[in-house]
Design an enzyme around this catalytic site. Sequence first.
Site, PDB file in Angstrom:
ATOM      1  N   CYS A  10       0.256   6.894  -6.616  1.00  0.00           N
ATOM      2  CA  CYS A  10       1.530   7.220  -7.255  1.00  0.00           C
ATOM      3  C   CYS A  10       2.694   7.119  -6.267  1.00  0.00           C
ATOM      4  O   CYS A  10       2.753   7.871  -5.292  1.00  0.00           O
ATOM      5  CB  CYS A  10       1.464   8.626  -7.839  1.00  0.00           C
ATOM      6  SG  CYS A  10       3.032   9.180  -8.524  1.00  0.00           S
ATOM      7  N   VAL A  50       2.221  14.210 -11.544  1.00  0.00           N
ATOM      8  CA  VAL A  50       2.309  14.596 -10.143  1.00  0.00           C
ATOM      9  C   VAL A  50       3.434  13.785  -9.538  1.00  0.00           C
ATOM     10  O   VAL A  50       3.822  12.756 -10.098  1.00  0.00           O
ATOM     11  CB  VAL A  50       0.973  14.335  -9.414  1.00  0.00           C
ATOM     12  CG1 VAL A  50      -0.101  15.291  -9.902  1.00  0.00           C
ATOM     13  CG2 VAL A  50       0.495  12.900  -9.560  1.00  0.00           C
ATOM     14  N   GLU A  62       8.525  17.460 -10.163  1.00  0.00           N
ATOM     15  CA  GLU A  62       9.604  16.465 -10.101  1.00  0.00           C
ATOM     16  C   GLU A  62       9.922  16.057  -8.670  1.00  0.00           C
ATOM     17  O   GLU A  62      10.461  16.831  -7.892  1.00  0.00           O
ATOM     18  CB  GLU A  62      10.869  16.926 -10.822  1.00  0.00           C
ATOM     19  CG  GLU A  62      10.665  17.179 -12.303  1.00  0.00           C
ATOM     20  CD  GLU A  62      10.074  15.997 -13.061  1.00  0.00           C
ATOM     21  OE1 GLU A  62      10.360  14.826 -12.742  1.00  0.00           O
ATOM     22  OE2 GLU A  62       9.296  16.248 -13.991  1.00  0.00           O
TER      23      GLU A  62
END
Length: 191
Positions: A10, A50, A62
Amino acid sequence: MLTLYDAARCPYCARVRIVLAEKVVEYETVEIDLTDRPAWIYEKNSTGRVPVLEEDAWILPEPAVIMEYLEERYPDPALLAADATERALARLLIFRHDDFTKPYYALRRGEDDAAARLDAELTKLDGALAARPWLGGSAYGLADIAYVPWLLRARDMLGVDVERFPNVAEWLGRVAERPAVAEEVEVVAAL
């Protein structure tokens, strides 16, 4: 002790990992499988996304907010400029980050016009970096950290030729020399 609910793939999590590394903040990692999210992650963040930062019983989701929180909580080294105009510029770039990520994710999905849309955003970044050495102004900081995870993934995973954008390519080379970003380069290489 801080806990980071994280996912290696991510880029939003990468932002937080880079800030933590730049500030040399110790933390524990709980790796989240994004293809099979545990039900309890929705208790940490109602969206199930996440990164999530936790300290004691306090929870903060966030990534942009986490980055600013870490900047305020751990002010050294500073990742936002002392100059108010440069701080505002960095915040504006982070706020408008979706302009860059939308075509990036469209390219990942294989949408027809995605490459041209991403090129247009890279052209904008190239112009910004022609005018100043770092995205947020005269010094490396949060704005650079906000964009670098996507640029690394675009280059290394999607085959985007960043060399066509000489200021972006030069900036990416300088950013990758920072140990915190070099760690992320290794994460991307392992994906």
